[in-house]
Design an enzyme around this catalytic site. Structure first.
Site, PDB file in Angstrom:
ATOM      1  N   TYR A   8      20.864  12.200  51.009  1.00 36.11           N
ATOM      2  CA  TYR A   8      19.526  12.118  51.588  1.00 36.11           C
ATOM      3  C   TYR A   8      19.612  11.800  53.071  1.00 36.11           C
ATOM      4  CZ  TYR A   8      17.990  11.828  46.678  1.00 36.11           C
ATOM      5  OH  TYR A   8      17.769  12.061  45.341  1.00 36.11           O
ATOM      6  N   LEU A  54       5.607  13.708  40.253  1.00 36.30           N
ATOM      7  CA  LEU A  54       4.308  14.336  40.533  1.00 36.30           C
ATOM      8  C   LEU A  54       4.465  15.808  40.903  1.00 36.30           C
ATOM      9  CD1 LEU A  54       2.582  11.427  42.483  1.00 36.30           C
ATOM     10  CD2 LEU A  54       2.005  12.260  40.197  1.00 36.30           C
ATOM     11  N   LEU A 101       0.562  17.709  41.152  1.00 37.11           N
ATOM     12  CA  LEU A 101      -0.285  16.952  40.230  1.00 37.11           C
ATOM     13  C   LEU A 101      -1.252  16.008  40.942  1.00 37.11           C
ATOM     14  CD1 LEU A 101       2.336  16.217  37.431  1.00 37.11           C
ATOM     15  CD2 LEU A 101       0.538  17.958  37.449  1.00 37.11           C
ATOM     16  N   THR A 102      -1.217  15.972  42.273  1.00 27.93           N
ATOM     17  CA  THR A 102      -2.238  15.224  43.002  1.00 27.93           C
ATOM     18  C   THR A 102      -3.538  16.019  43.099  1.00 27.93           C
ATOM     19  OG1 THR A 102      -1.677  16.116  45.204  1.00 27.93           O
ATOM     20  CG2 THR A 102      -0.439  14.173  44.432  1.00 27.93           C
TER      21      THR A 102
END
Length: 313
Positions: free
Chosen positions: A65, A204, A209-210
Site C-alpha cells: 500500500y 462496501l 453500496l453507498t
C-alpha cells in the site's frame, strides 16, 4: 464497539477493522499507488487515533500500500497505543521466498514502528514459490514470537487447505459484500469448521453500496473501469440500492450502515474491513455496529442481493 476472537489465538479484534489501503494511495504494483487521492499525513494520523479512541483496535495495512507509505502512517499514528492494538500487515507475492519474507517483515516492522506483528498475511498466493516453503518460514517466525498469527488473503479453498497442511492459518481475508458472495459456496463452511476468522475487504464494494453512483455521480478515478460501475450493471443493482434506501430511511441510517450491518450478520464473518480517508464517512460507518436489522429485513436483503448477483452473472 464489539469484539470477536481471532481464530484460535488469544487475540480479539474489533468487529470493524480500519483498512488503511487508501492512506498509501493504493497497491504499489497493481495499477499504481496514486489511485486514491491522498490527504495530508497529519489528517490521516488524526483519523486513525480517533478510530482507536472510539473502540477500533484492529488495523489492516500491507507493504504494497503506497510502497510502505500506509504502514508508515499507521505506525506513526498508533505508536503510543501499540500494545492495545491488533496490527495486520501483508507480505506481497513478490517476497514469498523464506529469506525474502524475513527482509520484507523487518522492513514492515521498521515502518510500523514495532518489533512484532500481530497478524501477518500472505497477500496473494504465488504460482512460483511452493506454499510449504512460505508457510514453513512464517511458522518459524511465529515460534520466534515475531509474528503472533498467520493469515492468507485472496486464497481459494483449495489454496487455504494446502496452506493449512504446513502451518496454522488463523485468518483469511477475501472480498466479501452484498455483491460478492462466492466465499459462501465453500470457504465459509471450512473456516467455521476450523476456527479461521474471516476478515472481509471491499466491504462496501468500493463504494457501490453507498448508493451515490446510482444517483448520477460520475466515477472519475480507477473505478470507472470496474464492471460494477458500468451503466448497465448499475441498472442491474438498482433494486438492491432501492431496498437499502428503504431500510436506511426507516432506521434513520445511511445505506453504508445497513450494508455493513448485513455483512456483520453473516456466518463466519469476524470483522468487516472499512477504509476511508474521510472522517465523516468513517464515523458514520462505525455506527453500523449499532444498526440492528430485523430478521425480515435481513431476509429481504439476502434475496435481493442474490437476485442482483444472478442478473450480473
Amino acid at each position: 464497539m464489539k469484539y470477536a476472537k481471532l481464530g484460535r489465538t488469544d487475540m480479539e479484534v474489533s468487529r470493524i477493522t480500519y483498512g488503511a489501503m487508501e492512506l498509501g494511495g493504493g497497491n504499489a504494483f497493481s495499477g499504481g499507488w496514486t489511485r486514491w487521492e491522498l490527504r495530508p499525513d497529519e489528517d490521516n494520523i488524526r483519523l486513525l487515533r480517533q478510530a482507536f479512541d472510539n473502540g477500533v483496535t484492529s488495523f489492516d495495512t500491507a507493504e504494497l500500500y503506497g510502497a510502505g507509505r500506509s504502514e508508515f502512517i499507521v505506525g506513526k499514528a498508533l505508536a503510543e497505543v501499540r500494545k492495545q492494538c491488533i496490527i495486520a500487515t501483508k507480505v506481497s507475492a513478490h517476497h514469498l521466498q523464506p529469506r525474502e519474507i524475513r527482509t520484507a517483515l523487518w522492513q514492515s516492522m521498521f515502518r510500523l514502528n514495532t518489533d512484532y506483528i500481530d497478524l501477518y498475511y500472505i497477500h496473494t498466493p504465488s504460482n512460483e514459490v511452493p506454499i510449504e516453503e512460505t508457510m514453513g518460514e512464517l511458522s518459524k517466525l511465529k515460534e520466534e514470537g515475531i509474528i503472533r498469527a498467520i493469515g492468507v488473503s485472496n486464497f481459494s479453498l483449495a489454496q487455504l487447505k494446502q496452506a493449512m497442511q504446513y502451518g496454522r492459518v488463523d485468518a483469511i481475508q477475501p472480498e466479501y459484500h452484498m455483491l460478492q458472495r462466492s466465499i459462501e459456496d465453500d470457504l465459509v463452511g471450512y473456516c467455521l469448521a476450523n476456527d479461521i476468522s474471516i476478515m472481509s475487504y471491499n466491504s462496501l464494494a468500493k463504494g457501490i453500496l453507498t448508493g451515490i453512483f446510482h444517483k448520477g455521480n460520475e466515477v472519475t478515478d480507477f473505478r470507472k473501469e470496474r464492471p460494477l460501475f458500468q451503466s448497465e450493471n448499475l441498472q442491474k443493482t438498482a433494486g438492491l440500492i432501492s431496498l437499502l434506501e428503504e431500510i436506511a430511511a426507516a432506521k434513520d441510517a445511511t445505506l453504508s450502515q445497513v450494508a455493513i450491518s448485513w455483512l456483520l450478520r453473516q456466518k463466519g464473518l469476524t470483522s468487516a474491513i472499512v477504509g476511508t480517508q474521510k472522517e465523516k464517512h468513517f464515523f458514520e460507518n462505525l455506527q453500523s455496529i449499532d444498526t440492528e436489522l430485523t430478521e425480515e429485513e435481513a431476509v429481504r436483503l439476502d434475496a435481493v442481493s442474490k437476485q442482483a448477483l444472478r442478473d450480473l452473472a
